[in-house]
Design a protein around this motif. Structure first.
Motif, mmCIF file in Angstrom:
data_model
loop_
_atom_site.group_PDB
_atom_site.id
_atom_site.type_symbol
_atom_site.label_atom_id
_atom_site.label_comp_id
_atom_site.label_asym_id
_atom_site.label_seq_id
_atom_site.Cartn_x
_atom_site.Cartn_y
_atom_site.Cartn_z
ATOM 1 N N PHE A 63 1.306 -4.283 -9.907
ATOM 2 C CA PHE A 63 -0.040 -3.720 -10.041
ATOM 3 C C PHE A 63 -0.369 -3.447 -11.505
ATOM 4 O O PHE A 63 -1.437 -3.830 -12.002
ATOM 5 N N THR B 2 -5.899 -5.426 -4.834
ATOM 6 C CA THR B 2 -5.796 -4.186 -5.625
ATOM 7 C C THR B 2 -6.414 -4.357 -7.018
ATOM 8 O O THR B 2 -6.881 -3.385 -7.617
ATOM 9 N N GLU C 170 -2.407 2.297 2.548
ATOM 10 C CA GLU C 170 -2.852 3.181 1.469
ATOM 11 C C GLU C 170 -2.588 4.627 1.909
ATOM 12 O O GLU C 170 -2.275 4.883 3.065
ATOM 13 N N TRP D 222 -1.809 0.028 -4.687
ATOM 14 C CA TRP D 222 -2.802 0.519 -5.633
ATOM 15 C C TRP D 222 -2.202 1.594 -6.540
ATOM 16 O O TRP D 222 -1.580 2.543 -6.048
#
Ligand SMILES: Cc1cc2nc3c(=O)[nH]c(=O)nc-3n(C[C@H](O)[C@H](O)[C@H](O)COP(=O)(O)OP(=O)(O)OC[C@H]3O[C@@H](n4cnc5c(N)ncnc54)[C@H](O)[C@@H]3O)c2cc1C
Length: 382
Positions: A36, A80, A203, A30
């Motif tokens: 991402f 994500t 995370e 993330w």
């Protein structure tokens, strides 16, 4: 009340499904890495950031149900990316959208929909988790500012956040009615973010420290007598989170349905074994039930423009419990490959585990449900 998807909601679901399957590549981290950010750019070009925010701030002004459908579809391919849509729409941003002043909205929402600004939530404290109303962080008026003292824990991706919605006590009665929320920007004097700690799903979470942190008065979202309003917004946030959990669980199930038709043992595809068929059928039943309960809660929220707390607790508990069981069984049906890092099953399993804790634990939601069923208020305070 039941639910039916409107033509518009069906359309958004289809658009998100097509976009995800054609364009997105799964990115695990993330707000980090080329994969991402490539996905985030495409989401932004598609207009998927800020889906529930007003158009004047760059959003799409969609209802919560449409957002839930879209987040689920995106998470099915890339968790994500679904999370990015959640965060910029019905996630923590929702506190600013629903409770913020016109100035706060104008200042923060356009940056958020542009994907350039991330707001995290500082609610939990070392001694106040499930007992959120025991929180100790104080916000004391100090001329044209507020002085904050206290600390927070478990703040998701706090190390990357630009600002924080912080729950604090504005009053001194010791009651829940003292609690309000204030926006704290990262560079606030007297404020610091702790070292990021990696959690089970990979995370990071951080602590926050307020040591006479000086915050301008115009950053107040709500002061005293606002706990109900805060929880009202938080219930919408919980539905967005449940949509992510459901999408990830569906991804695990999709892969498993494919795998059991490819993998051969004893000279047959493993789906030829009745034991495997019944596991697939049980997972399918639970997924359908979870989706029905989530959609019902989302439809209730769309109709009332606020989430009904009982529907939310029902959906939250069922989705979280089903997700744990289904991803565990999906991993099981992949055998040793399920346990290996070569396949994403173990990651899906780790990702959905948090749903039983974050946003209120299963036990706390069940207590709320029991009190609704029995018509009694179970006072959990001392
Ligand atoms: C992945 C993840 C992300 C999170 N992100 C954030 C974030 O961004 N910001 C933030 O502020 N917080 C965040 N949290 C914190 C989360 O809100 C808390 O973990 C949660 O509210 C539970 O509090 P606790 O961890 O202190 O557990 P506790 O409240 O100490 O609970 C411990 C155990 O006791 C049980 N228990 C407690 N009270 C009761 C009761 N009355 N009846 C029955 N059982 C009970 C609980 O169910 C649990 O099993 C996150 C948590 C996780 C796991």
């Amino acid at each position: 009340m039941g639910y039916e998807l409107s033509n518009e909601q069906l359309e958004w679901q289809t658009i998100a499904r097509d976009f995800a399957s054609r364009r997105l590549k799964p990115a695990r981290h993330w707000l980090e890495g080329d994969e991402f950010w490539a996905n985030a750019r495409m989401l932004s070009e598609q207009g998927f950031l800020g889906v529930t925010l007003p158009e004047e701030y760059g959003g799409m002004n969609l209802d919560l149900f449409s957002a839930v459908l879209m987040i689920e579809e995106l998470c099915r391919v890339c968790p994500t990316s679904g999370r990015m849509v959640y965060h910029t729409g019905p996630g923590i941003t929702n506190f600013i959208n629903h409770l913020g002043t016109a100035e706060q909205k104008a200042k923060y929402l356009p940056k958020i929909t542009a994907g350039k600004y991330y707001v995290a939530l500082g609610m939990s404290e070392p001694e106040a988790g499930s007992a959120a109303t025991d929180l100790k962080t104080t916000a004391v008026e100090h001329g044209d500012r507020y002085k904050l003292n206290g600390s927070k824990i478990f703040v998701s991706e706090g190390h990357l956040a630009d600002a924080f919605v912080v729950y604090a006590r504005f009053g001194t009665t010791g009651k829940p009615s003292d609690i309000g929320a204030i926006l704290v920007e990262r560079d606030t004097p007297g404020f610091s973010v702790g070292v990021p700690e990696e959690n089970m799903s990979g995370e990071y979470q951080t602590a926050l420290y307020f040591d006479d942190a000086i915050v301008p008065k115009e950053n107040v979202l709500v002061k005293e007598n606002a706990f109900k309003a805060l929880m009202g917004v938080y219930n919408g946030v919980r539905l967005g989170y449940a949509a992510q959990t459901l999408g990830i669980t569906q991804a695990a199930f999709d892969r498993t349905c494919q795998y059991v038709q490819e993998r051969k043992q004893f000279g047959k595809q493993i789906c030829e074994f009745q034991g495997v068929q019944w596991m697939i059928a049980d997972m399918y039943l639970q997924l359908e039930a979870a989706r029905t309960l989530l959609y019902k809660a989302a439809a209730d929220a769309a109709a009332d423009s606020k989430a009904d707390k009982t529907s939310v607790s029902i959906a939250k508990v069922y989705v979280a419990e089903a997700a744990k069981k289904i991803t565990d069984d999906c991993l099981q049906l992949h055998g040793g490959y399920g346990f290996s890092r070569e396949y994403p099953l173990e990651w899906y399993y780790r990702c959905v585990r948090a749903a039983s804790i974050a946003g209120g634990t299963i036990q706390v939601h069940k207590t709320m449900l029991a009190s609704t069923v029995l018509g009694k208020k179970f006072d959990q305070r001392r």
